[in-house]
Design a protein around this motif. Structure first.
Motif, PDB file in Angstrom:
ATOM      1  N   GLY A  13       0.824  -1.131   0.031  1.00  0.00           N
ATOM      2  CA  GLY A  13       0.071   0.025  -0.071  1.00  0.00           C
ATOM      3  C   GLY A  13       0.734   1.295  -0.045  1.00  0.00           C
ATOM      4  N   ASP A  14       2.192   1.301   0.218  1.00  0.00           N
ATOM      5  CA  ASP A  14       2.901   2.281   0.337  1.00  0.00           C
ATOM      6  C   ASP A  14       3.660   2.667  -0.877  1.00  0.00           C
ATOM      7  N   GLU A  15       3.198   2.048  -2.197  1.00  0.00           N
ATOM      8  CA  GLU A  15       3.804   2.451  -3.460  1.00  0.00           C
ATOM      9  C   GLU A  15       3.598   3.867  -3.847  1.00  0.00           C
ATOM     10  N   LEU A  16       4.196   4.524  -4.695  1.00  0.00           N
ATOM     11  CA  LEU A  16       3.976   5.705  -5.204  1.00  0.00           C
ATOM     12  C   LEU A  16       3.576   5.655  -6.580  1.00  0.00           C
ATOM     13  N   SER A  17       2.534   6.780  -7.039  1.00  0.00           N
ATOM     14  CA  SER A  17       2.168   6.655  -8.368  1.00  0.00           C
ATOM     15  C   SER A  17       3.189   7.249  -9.140  1.00  0.00           C
ATOM     16  N   PRO A  18       3.418   7.094 -10.482  1.00  0.00           N
ATOM     17  CA  PRO A  18       4.610   7.602 -11.222  1.00  0.00           C
ATOM     18  C   PRO A  18       4.464   9.114 -10.981  1.00  0.00           C
ATOM     19  N   GLN A  19       3.430   9.854 -11.119  1.00  0.00           N
ATOM     20  CA  GLN A  19       3.318  11.234 -10.706  1.00  0.00           C
ATOM     21  C   GLN A  19       3.914  11.547  -9.071  1.00  0.00           C
ATOM     22  N   ASP A  20       3.570  10.858  -8.085  1.00  0.00           N
ATOM     23  CA  ASP A  20       4.298  10.940  -6.938  1.00  0.00           C
ATOM     24  C   ASP A  20       5.534  10.875  -6.861  1.00  0.00           C
ATOM     25  N   LEU A  21       5.982   9.733  -7.580  1.00  0.00           N
ATOM     26  CA  LEU A  21       7.624   9.471  -7.640  1.00  0.00           C
ATOM     27  C   LEU A  21       8.214  10.503  -8.293  1.00  0.00           C
ATOM     28  N   ILE A  22       7.880  11.368  -9.500  1.00  0.00           N
ATOM     29  CA  ILE A  22       8.554  12.487  -9.838  1.00  0.00           C
ATOM     30  C   ILE A  22       8.333  13.650  -8.975  1.00  0.00           C
ATOM     31  N   GLU A  23       7.161  13.917  -8.215  1.00  0.00           N
ATOM     32  CA  GLU A  23       7.026  14.948  -7.254  1.00  0.00           C
ATOM     33  C   GLU A  23       8.052  14.728  -6.263  1.00  0.00           C
ATOM     34  N   GLU A  24       8.373  13.524  -6.074  1.00  0.00           N
ATOM     35  CA  GLU A  24       9.224  13.168  -4.609  1.00  0.00           C
ATOM     36  C   GLU A  24      10.668  13.479  -5.221  1.00  0.00           C
ATOM     37  N   ASP A  25      10.876  13.208  -6.551  1.00  0.00           N
ATOM     38  CA  ASP A  25      12.314  13.444  -7.035  1.00  0.00           C
ATOM     39  C   ASP A  25      12.441  14.720  -7.033  1.00  0.00           C
ATOM     40  N   ILE A  26      11.572  15.601  -7.251  1.00  0.00           N
ATOM     41  CA  ILE A  26      11.807  17.073  -7.310  1.00  0.00           C
ATOM     42  C   ILE A  26      11.921  17.400  -6.127  1.00  0.00           C
ATOM     43  N   ASP A  27      11.105  17.226  -4.895  1.00  0.00           N
ATOM     44  CA  ASP A  27      11.095  17.610  -3.617  1.00  0.00           C
ATOM     45  C   ASP A  27      12.454  17.251  -2.866  1.00  0.00           C
ATOM     46  N   THR A  28      13.172  16.178  -3.372  1.00  0.00           N
ATOM     47  CA  THR A  28      14.191  15.825  -2.610  1.00  0.00           C
ATOM     48  C   THR A  28      15.727  16.070  -3.631  1.00  0.00           C
ATOM     49  N   ASN A  29      15.297  17.024  -4.530  1.00  0.00           N
ATOM     50  CA  ASN A  29      16.611  17.639  -5.327  1.00  0.00           C
ATOM     51  C   ASN A  29      17.180  16.380  -5.915  1.00  0.00           C
TER      52      ASN A  29
END
Length: 135
Positions: free
Chosen positions: A2-18
């Protein structure tokens, strides 16, 4: 599961974490990719093989996407990543023959199989920099 990220969430996390990078050539966007330094829990267990070197700190390249306008973009991105680490890892789906070819053409060795968070297998690759090979 249940803790898998959607493709959009992954990209947003990539951006947020530089860790999301854009490759520009002559002011044109040629590729985007995630580059992460440090241990990746996905790579803790490898099956049907072994890492070339499991002692060196490593970087991982994920989600490489090219605009497809210019050849050599993947090589440029990989070389840039290797300027920042002595060991570079990547993984891809068994059916992603293009990425497998690009990795192998760029000096990566197929090391075995890893499983991502949802349990699906990926072919795992590693390439060592000159400095990494000397160790």
């Amino acid at each position: 599961m249940g803790d898998e990220l959607s493709p959009q969430d992954l990209i947003e996390e990539d951006i947020d974490t530089n860790r999301l990078f854009v490759y520009l050539h002559n002011g044109e966007m040629e590729a985007v990719f995630a580059f992460v330094l440090g241990p990746d829990p996905t790579y803790a267990k490898i099956e049907d093989g072994q890492w070339l070197n499991d002692a060196l700190p490593y970087g991982t390249i994920h989600r490489l996407a090219s605009a497809g306008k210019r050849p050599g973009v993947a090589t440029d991105v990989i070389n840039w990543c290797l300027e920042h680490c002595q060991s570079l890892r990547a993984d891809t789906h068994a059916d992603n023959k293009i990425m497998q070819h690009l990795l192998e053409k760029n000096g990566f060795t197929r090391c075995g199989v890893i499983h991502v968070a949802d349990g699906t297998p990926r072919i795992a690759y590693q390439r060592l920099s000159r400095e990494g090979m000397a160790r």
